[in-house]
Write a protein that holds these residues in place. Sequence first.
Motif, short mmCIF file in Angstrom:
data_model
loop_
_atom_site.label_atom_id
_atom_site.label_comp_id
_atom_site.label_asym_id
_atom_site.label_seq_id
_atom_site.Cartn_x
_atom_site.Cartn_y
_atom_site.Cartn_z
N PHE A 243 0.83 -1.20 0.00
CA PHE A 243 0.00 0.00 0.00
C PHE A 243 0.87 1.25 0.00
CE2 PHE A 243 0.53 -1.72 4.23
CZ PHE A 243 0.96 -0.64 4.98
N ARG A 244 0.23 2.36 -0.38
CA ARG A 244 0.91 3.65 -0.38
C ARG A 244 -0.04 4.69 0.17
NH1 ARG A 244 1.13 4.40 -6.98
NH2 ARG A 244 -1.12 4.48 -7.34
N ALA A 245 0.52 5.63 0.89
CA ALA A 245 -0.27 6.75 1.41
C ALA A 245 -0.27 7.86 0.36
CB ALA A 245 0.34 7.25 2.71
N ARG A 246 -1.40 8.51 0.19
CA ARG A 246 -1.49 9.57 -0.81
C ARG A 246 -0.55 10.73 -0.51
NH1 ARG A 246 -5.76 8.36 -4.13
NH2 ARG A 246 -7.35 6.95 -3.28
N ALA B 63 5.32 7.78 -3.42
CA ALA B 63 6.48 7.12 -4.02
C ALA B 63 7.05 6.03 -3.13
CB ALA B 63 7.56 8.14 -4.34
N ASP B 64 6.83 6.13 -1.84
CA ASP B 64 7.43 5.18 -0.90
C ASP B 64 6.36 4.22 -0.40
OD1 ASP B 64 10.10 6.28 -0.93
OD2 ASP B 64 9.26 8.00 0.09
N TRP B 65 6.38 3.01 -0.94
CA TRP B 65 5.37 2.02 -0.64
C TRP B 65 5.73 1.23 0.61
CZ3 TRP B 65 2.10 -0.60 -4.82
CH2 TRP B 65 1.77 0.32 -5.83
N ARG B 66 4.71 0.61 1.20
CA ARG B 66 4.91 -0.22 2.39
C ARG B 66 4.25 -1.58 2.18
NH1 ARG B 66 4.11 4.63 6.88
NH2 ARG B 66 6.16 5.55 6.46
N MET B 67 4.69 -2.53 2.98
CA MET B 67 4.22 -3.90 2.78
C MET B 67 4.08 -4.61 4.12
SD MET B 67 6.10 -7.02 0.68
CE MET B 67 7.56 -6.96 1.72
N VAL B 68 3.04 -5.44 4.20
CA VAL B 68 2.90 -6.42 5.28
C VAL B 68 2.90 -7.78 4.61
CG1 VAL B 68 1.52 -7.21 7.23
CG2 VAL B 68 1.53 -4.78 6.61
N TRP B 69 3.74 -8.67 5.10
CA TRP B 69 3.92 -9.97 4.45
C TRP B 69 3.70 -11.09 5.45
CZ3 TRP B 69 8.67 -13.19 4.64
CH2 TRP B 69 8.64 -14.24 3.72
N TRP B 70 2.87 -12.06 5.06
CA TRP B 70 2.58 -13.20 5.91
C TRP B 70 3.08 -14.47 5.24
CZ3 TRP B 70 -1.06 -9.44 4.77
CH2 TRP B 70 -1.56 -8.69 5.85
N GLN C 29 4.53 -0.07 -10.76
CA GLN C 29 3.64 1.04 -10.50
C GLN C 29 4.38 2.35 -10.22
OE1 GLN C 29 0.16 0.98 -10.74
NE2 GLN C 29 0.64 -0.98 -11.70
N GLY C 30 5.71 2.32 -10.30
CA GLY C 30 6.48 3.54 -10.14
C GLY C 30 6.97 3.82 -8.74
N ALA C 31 6.89 2.85 -7.84
CA ALA C 31 7.35 3.07 -6.47
C ALA C 31 8.84 3.36 -6.44
CB ALA C 31 7.05 1.85 -5.61
N ARG C 32 9.23 4.26 -5.55
CA ARG C 32 10.65 4.57 -5.36
C ARG C 32 11.29 3.59 -4.40
NH1 ARG C 32 11.61 10.50 -3.35
NH2 ARG C 32 10.33 9.67 -1.66
N SER C 33 10.51 3.10 -3.44
CA SER C 33 11.03 2.12 -2.48
C SER C 33 9.86 1.32 -1.92
CB SER C 33 11.78 2.82 -1.34
OG SER C 33 10.88 3.61 -0.57
N LEU C 34 10.19 0.16 -1.35
CA LEU C 34 9.21 -0.69 -0.68
C LEU C 34 9.82 -1.10 0.65
CD1 LEU C 34 6.52 -2.31 -0.83
CD2 LEU C 34 7.85 -4.20 -1.78
N SER C 35 9.08 -0.91 1.73
CA SER C 35 9.63 -1.22 3.05
C SER C 35 8.67 -2.05 3.87
CB SER C 35 9.97 0.07 3.81
OG SER C 35 8.82 0.88 3.99
N ALA C 36 9.22 -2.75 4.85
CA ALA C 36 8.43 -3.59 5.75
C ALA C 36 9.01 -3.47 7.15
CB ALA C 36 8.46 -5.04 5.30
#
Length: 216
Positions: A114-117, A121-128, A152-159
């Motif tokens: 998901f990304r906050a409006r 650019a900086d996406w986040r993730m929850v992984w199970w 989708q153009g994300a600059r980064s993905l973090s968890a």
Amino acid sequence: DAGVVYVLPLRLGYLLEKVDRRLKSRVPAAPALAGTVLGSLPLPRTRDTDAAIEIQPGVAPLLEHALARRPQPTPAPAYDLEYVQWQCARCPDIESWTCLDARDAAASAAALVFRARCAPADWRMVWWEAAARAGAVGAKVLRAATAFAHAQGARSLSAIVSRADERTADRLRAEGFRLQRGGHPLYVNPSDRAAFVPFDCVGALSYLDTDLAHLP
């Protein structure tokens, strides 16, 4: 420092931001590089993805199976499907997608990206990932989630993971995620202090905790 952040850079802008901060501290008038065309250049992603992994908008009902599994005997935050749909699907400030294997009715591995409006650019993730089936399915879901964010153009993905959860940390590192400096505190108001578990024994932390999904 109960929770630690693992981040996967997906575009050059994520790395250039660090360069910009260093330059600004020495040369205040230096132009920012992260906001230029250079910043939008994608970093290479060469890992194959499995066509059976579906990307569904919002919070898919099948996530209920992943949410129902509890890490035992480690104490951990617990959420039901309705709560996660409220936080990451119905919230107007959040755009979310579910990644899972369409052939796996038990959702033994799944990811919510998901990304906050306010910070698109900086996406986040929850992984199970179910411990009983740790391996191929979880890796495929994780790779599909990162590939989707990249496309989708994300600059980064973090968890966020628990500092005590070395198994999940190892899985993220294997896919290219790197430990970020600093951490996230965990605030708990126990009703029985004598029975409260030490902070370093709390597991399964994530961006779902304490409304972190909405913070820039």
